[in-house]
Every structure is written in structure tokens, then in C-alpha cells.
Design an enzyme around this catalytic site. Structure first.
Site, PDB file in Angstrom:
ATOM      1  N   THR A   1       1.000  -1.224  -0.050  1.00  0.00           N
ATOM      2  CA  THR A   1       0.040   0.124  -0.080  1.00  0.00           C
ATOM      3  C   THR A   1       0.901   1.211   0.281  1.00  0.00           C
ATOM      4  O   THR A   1       2.064   1.344   0.647  1.00  0.00           O
ATOM      5  CB  THR A   1      -0.805  -0.118   1.155  1.00  0.00           C
ATOM      6  OG1 THR A   1      -1.718  -1.246   1.149  1.00  0.00           O
ATOM      7  CG2 THR A   1      -1.774   1.108   1.231  1.00  0.00           C
TER       8      THR A   1
ATOM      9  N   LYS B   1      -1.724  -0.889  -4.201  1.00  0.00           N
ATOM     10  CA  LYS B   1      -2.928  -0.126  -3.587  1.00  0.00           C
ATOM     11  C   LYS B   1      -2.381   0.914  -3.112  1.00  0.00           C
ATOM     12  O   LYS B   1      -1.680   1.442  -2.099  1.00  0.00           O
ATOM     13  CB  LYS B   1      -3.477  -1.008  -2.326  1.00  0.00           C
ATOM     14  CG  LYS B   1      -4.390  -0.602  -1.588  1.00  0.00           C
ATOM     15  CD  LYS B   1      -5.282  -1.428  -0.788  1.00  0.00           C
ATOM     16  CE  LYS B   1      -6.006  -0.845   0.509  1.00  0.00           C
ATOM     17  NZ  LYS B   1      -7.000  -1.452   1.173  1.00  0.00           N
TER      18      LYS B   1
ATOM     19  N   LYS C   1      -3.521   4.796  -1.591  1.00  0.00           N
ATOM     20  CA  LYS C   1      -4.578   5.593  -0.867  1.00  0.00           C
ATOM     21  C   LYS C   1      -5.165   6.822  -1.614  1.00  0.00           C
ATOM     22  O   LYS C   1      -4.210   7.602  -1.839  1.00  0.00           O
ATOM     23  CB  LYS C   1      -4.023   5.678   0.605  1.00  0.00           C
ATOM     24  CG  LYS C   1      -3.867   4.335   1.350  1.00  0.00           C
ATOM     25  CD  LYS C   1      -5.280   3.856   1.732  1.00  0.00           C
ATOM     26  CE  LYS C   1      -5.109   2.835   2.715  1.00  0.00           C
ATOM     27  NZ  LYS C   1      -6.326   2.109   3.129  1.00  0.00           N
TER      28      LYS C   1
ATOM     29  N   ASP D   1      -7.838   2.937  -2.891  1.00  0.00           N
ATOM     30  CA  ASP D   1      -8.569   2.730  -1.790  1.00  0.00           C
ATOM     31  C   ASP D   1      -9.228   4.456  -1.192  1.00  0.00           C
ATOM     32  O   ASP D   1      -8.217   5.122  -0.860  1.00  0.00           O
ATOM     33  CB  ASP D   1      -7.917   2.146  -0.524  1.00  0.00           C
ATOM     34  CG  ASP D   1      -9.080   1.745   0.614  1.00  0.00           C
ATOM     35  OD1 ASP D   1     -10.005   2.411   0.609  1.00  0.00           O
ATOM     36  OD2 ASP D   1      -8.598   1.253   1.582  1.00  0.00           O
TER      37      ASP D   1
ATOM     38  N   GLU E   1     -11.614   1.020  -3.807  1.00  0.00           N
ATOM     39  CA  GLU E   1     -12.283   0.673  -2.517  1.00  0.00           C
ATOM     40  C   GLU E   1     -12.936   1.548  -1.689  1.00  0.00           C
ATOM     41  O   GLU E   1     -12.437   2.725  -1.525  1.00  0.00           O
ATOM     42  CB  GLU E   1     -11.172  -0.003  -1.741  1.00  0.00           C
ATOM     43  CG  GLU E   1     -11.398  -1.171  -0.450  1.00  0.00           C
ATOM     44  CD  GLU E   1     -10.224  -1.378  -0.068  1.00  0.00           C
ATOM     45  OE1 GLU E   1     -10.033  -1.398   1.318  1.00  0.00           O
ATOM     46  OE2 GLU E   1      -9.144  -1.849  -0.780  1.00  0.00           O
TER      47      GLU E   1
ATOM     48  N   ASP F   1     -15.129  -2.039   2.017  1.00  0.00           N
ATOM     49  CA  ASP F   1     -14.232  -2.325   3.101  1.00  0.00           C
ATOM     50  C   ASP F   1     -14.964  -2.173   4.199  1.00  0.00           C
ATOM     51  O   ASP F   1     -15.628  -2.786   4.985  1.00  0.00           O
ATOM     52  CB  ASP F   1     -12.836  -1.728   2.936  1.00  0.00           C
ATOM     53  CG  ASP F   1     -11.939  -2.079   4.160  1.00  0.00           C
ATOM     54  OD1 ASP F   1     -12.486  -2.912   4.876  1.00  0.00           O
ATOM     55  OD2 ASP F   1     -10.872  -1.352   4.267  1.00  0.00           O
TER      56      ASP F   1
ATOM     57  N   LYS G   1     -11.649  -8.059   6.779  1.00  0.00           N
ATOM     58  CA  LYS G   1     -10.479  -7.896   7.668  1.00  0.00           C
ATOM     59  C   LYS G   1     -10.823  -8.711   8.962  1.00  0.00           C
ATOM     60  O   LYS G   1     -11.960  -8.763   9.565  1.00  0.00           O
ATOM     61  CB  LYS G   1     -10.419  -6.562   7.834  1.00  0.00           C
ATOM     62  CG  LYS G   1      -9.814  -5.738   7.065  1.00  0.00           C
ATOM     63  CD  LYS G   1      -9.541  -4.269   7.047  1.00  0.00           C
ATOM     64  CE  LYS G   1      -8.943  -3.574   5.994  1.00  0.00           C
ATOM     65  NZ  LYS G   1      -9.216  -2.042   5.912  1.00  0.00           N
TER      66      LYS G   1
ATOM     67  N   CYS H   1      -5.956  -5.703   5.981  1.00  0.00           N
ATOM     68  CA  CYS H   1      -5.328  -5.672   7.247  1.00  0.00           C
ATOM     69  C   CYS H   1      -5.672  -4.365   8.053  1.00  0.00           C
ATOM     70  O   CYS H   1      -5.729  -3.648   7.230  1.00  0.00           O
ATOM     71  CB  CYS H   1      -4.176  -6.470   7.591  1.00  0.00           C
ATOM     72  SG  CYS H   1      -2.980  -5.329   6.530  1.00  0.00           S
TER      73      CYS H   1
ATOM     74  N   ASP I   1      -4.276  -8.158   0.551  1.00  0.00           N
ATOM     75  CA  ASP I   1      -3.594  -6.810   0.941  1.00  0.00           C
ATOM     76  C   ASP I   1      -3.343  -6.938   2.495  1.00  0.00           C
ATOM     77  O   ASP I   1      -3.994  -6.449   3.355  1.00  0.00           O
ATOM     78  CB  ASP I   1      -4.935  -5.817   0.856  1.00  0.00           C
ATOM     79  CG  ASP I   1      -4.314  -4.310   1.460  1.00  0.00           C
ATOM     80  OD1 ASP I   1      -3.273  -4.117   1.188  1.00  0.00           O
ATOM     81  OD2 ASP I   1      -5.403  -3.528   1.826  1.00  0.00           O
TER      82      ASP I   1
ATOM     83  N   ASP J   1      -0.279  -6.358   4.227  1.00  0.00           N
ATOM     84  CA  ASP J   1       0.953  -5.719   3.908  1.00  0.00           C
ATOM     85  C   ASP J   1       1.526  -5.011   5.266  1.00  0.00           C
ATOM     86  O   ASP J   1       2.554  -4.430   5.306  1.00  0.00           O
ATOM     87  CB  ASP J   1       0.951  -4.962   2.911  1.00  0.00           C
ATOM     88  CG  ASP J   1       0.186  -4.103   2.985  1.00  0.00           C
ATOM     89  OD1 ASP J   1      -0.893  -3.632   3.897  1.00  0.00           O
ATOM     90  OD2 ASP J   1      -0.063  -3.000   2.073  1.00  0.00           O
TER      91      ASP J   1
HETATM   92 MG    MG Z   1      -9.678  -0.338   2.849  1.00  0.00          MG
END
Ligand code: MG
Length: 359
Positions: A134, A160, A162, A190, A216, A243, A267, A295, A320, A322
Site C-alpha cells: 500500500t 494499492k 490510498k 482505496d 475500494e 471495506d 478483515k 488488514c 492486502d 501488508d
Molecule cells: Mg480499505
């Protein structure tokens, strides 16, 4: 078999740098490890990584709930995972991280008792999982430098990114990241609840041009109808993922009924561990939805469990997991669980989670 003792210990390791997402900054990486002892000499390890703005738990409240569970579990049969969840759910609503710690420790014991790694206990056969890394929110140039490091020096093939504070910055960052990472690296984003419906639809068109696979959690966690509207109006190839909306099996059923997502991000800290995580994956499969396992700021005990769930369930096609790589030195220092080469994780063929930790 009976549980004879439960130990709880704080795990702290410094993050290499603060981690910014649309709804806040994660500065610390504390978690609670639990060790459950039995009368057969087998012990199980679990971990709780509460995140207040997602699970409604702080480190302090999580500890109180774990202490309560610890007392209730003395004398309990650790093989009875359904009974364990019934017991915990009868004591307190939600509190997914605290419940997860005990759930994972019980699965670790079950695996050790059966002589099987947890991914095989859950029905898996292939120990190899392809994981992303990420990129947190920073000035776009810094995000591109992070992507360059992960792709070109460390060999990651899935990013991924953000987003969700400012669409123009998000697009600028993605343009720079695509430039340094090349056309073959897979990118998902995300937004962590940071957009509204119209911004999300505009973003999807721009993200598609940049080769983004999936997006996401565009909207606030409670807005299932808005997510369904985005999915219905999405004309791009970018897949829609939920999520923060999906905490439990009832959220998954509701999202599936409303056709609100192509993917669920499971998660363990939201849903209370592997028992319900596997059930969310089953609900997804029944409804033609795919899953990723994500996570919180977790250490390698719960990360190993999350990777095991990916390896076990057909509907879970993305990983994901990480967080343990954001500590100083790119690792939390907990040995075992799985081997890693870049983003390719191979679960160890050891009973349980395959982690020994003395406390
Ligand atoms: Mg998320």
C-alpha cells in the site's frame, strides 16, 4: 482438551513513518497478542489490532474485553470454535479485534492438534498468495517515489494506492505512479470513505484511463444504497469494492442483496477472526462477489491468519496483508508463518499458524 490459562501481552514496534489515509493518520502500531494454554501442552497464539475509527475499539477497551474473555475461557474446549464465538457474542456485541485474537489462537490450537497448517484446516491446498503493498497519502511526488521503491527495488507487482482527500491530487499521484511502475503493475485504489457518488463516478472514468483494477470504499461505511448506485452507474472496467461497510455476515448479505459491490474486503479485525471471515467469503461466493483479505496495523500473527484465509477460500482472489512491512526495517520481527519474496508469500507447512512466540 481444556483451556488452562490465557496470557495477554502488548506488542509494539515502531512504524517507519506515519501512515495517512482519507479518514486519519495511523501513528502507532500497537497490538495485543494472546497465548492460550491447554491441558495437553498445546498452546495457540492470536492477536488483536484495534483501530478506533473502524472497529470502535481502542487498545484500552480491547484489553478490558480480552481480560473478560480470558476469564470466561478457562476450562473451555478449544476445539469448539462455534461455541467460542457463541460465548464471546453472548458477552459483548461487536469488538471484532478482541474476538479475533481468541479465534486465531483457537485455530492455531486446532491446527496443531490436527497436525495441519491453518490454511489446510480451512480447506486450502495451495500455500502461495500474491500480495500487494500500500502507498499511503502524501504529496504525489513522494507517493511516486514510494511506488518506485516497491516496484523497481523490492519487486512488488500489485499496488494499492490510498486516495480520497482530493480527486485532483489523487489523479496526479496515480499518473506519476503509473509512470514509474510501468504498464504491467496492477493498481487498485482505496478512497477510505472520502468521496460522494458524483465524485466517485468522475473518478472511475479517470482511474480507468490509468489502468486501475478496483476502487475500494468510495462512500461512508453506512451508505450501502449509495454504493449500489455507483455500481449500477459504473460504465468503466474498474471494479467496486467495499471495506469499512462490511464488518460481519449480515453486512455481506445486505451488500450482496443490494448488488452494492464487486468485491468485499474481509478483515479479521472487523469480523472477529477466521470463523466469520470464512463465512463472509462463502456468502460472497454464493452471490457472485469476489473478496480480498485486508488488514489493520497488524503484526505477523494475524497477517499469517489472513494469508491463510486467502489460500483457503475460492472467492478470495486478492490479498492486502501488508501492514507488517511498514515497521522500521520492513518487518515486525516475528519469525515464522510464511516465507516472502517481494509480494509472493508462501505459507509454511507447519501445524497451526507456524509461529512460536515466547511470553
Ligand atoms: Mg480499505
Amino acid at each position: 482438551m481444556k483451556i488452562t490459562d490465557v496470557k495477554i501481552e502488548k506488542f509494539s514496534a515502531p512504524l517507519a513513518e506515519p501512515f495517512r489515509v482519507a479518514f486519519g493518520v495511523i501513528e502507532d502500531s500497537d497490538s495485543w497478542n494472546v497465548k492460550i494454554m491447554t491441558d495437553e501442552g498445546i498452546y495457540g497464539l492470536g492477536s488483536a489490532a484495534p483501530l478506533g475509527f473502524v472497529t470502535g475499539e481502542t487498545m484500552e477497551t480491547c484489553y478490558l474485553v480480552m481480560k473478560m474473555f480470558a476469564q470466561a475461557f478457562i476450562g473451555f474446549d478449544p476445539m469448539d470454535i462455534a461455541g467460542a464465538h457463541k460465548l464471546m457474542d453472548s458477552m459483548i456485541h461487536a469488538n471484532g479485534s478482541a474476538k479475533c485474537a481468541f479465534d486465531l489462537a483457537l485455530y492455531d490450537i486446532i491446527g496443531k492438534k490436527q497436525g495441519l497448517p491453518v490454511y489446510k484446516v480451512l480447506g486450502g491446498t495451495d500455500p502461495v498468495v500474491h500480495n500487494d503493498i500500500t502507498i499511503g497519502i502524501n504529496p504525489p511526488e513522494k507517493m511516486a517515489a514510494d511506488a518506485d521503491k516497491y516496484v523497481n527495488q523490492k519487486g512488488f507487482k500489485i499496488l494499492k494506492v490510498k486516495t480520497g482527500i482530493n480527486l485532483a491530487d489523487d489523479i496526479r499521484a496515480l499518473q506519476l505512479i503509473r509512470k514509474v511502475s510501468g504498464p504491467d503493475v496492477r493498481i487498485r485504489i482505496d478512497a477510505n470513505q472520502g468521496y460522494n457518488v458524483e465524485t466517485a463516478l468522475k473518478a472511475l472514468t479517470e482511474f480507468e484511463k490509468l489502468g486501475v483494477d478496483a476502487a475500494e470504499q468510495f462512500l461512508p461505511w453506512w451508505d450501502f444504497e449509495g454504493m449500489a448506485e455507483i455500481k449500477a452507474r459504473n460504465t468503466t472496467s474498474v471494479k467496486i469494492m467495499m471495506d469499512e461497510s462490511i464488518h460481519n455476515i449480515y453486512d455481506a448479505r445486505r451488500a450482496a442483496k443490494l448488488n452494492a459491490a464487486d468485491y468485499f474486503n474481509i478483515k479479521l479485525m472487523k469480523c472477529g477472526g477466521l470463523y466469520y471471515g470464512a463465512q463472509i467469503a462463502d456468502i460472497a461466493e454464493e452471490n457472485g462477489v469476489k473478496c480480498m483479505v485486508g488488514c489493520m496495523q497488524e503484526n505477523k500473527i494475524s497477517i499469517t491468519a489472513g494469508v491463510s484465509l486467502v489460500a483457503a477460500k475460492k472467492a478470495i482472489v486478492e490479498a492486502d496483508c501488508d501492514s507488517f512491512m511498514f515497521y522500521v526495517g520492513d518487518d515486525d520481527g516475528i519469525a515464522g508463518g510464511f516465507d516472502r519474496a517481494g509480494g509472493v508469500f508462501t505459507l509454511l507447512d507447519k501445524p497451526g499458524l507456524g509461529i512460536d512466540l515466547d511470553f
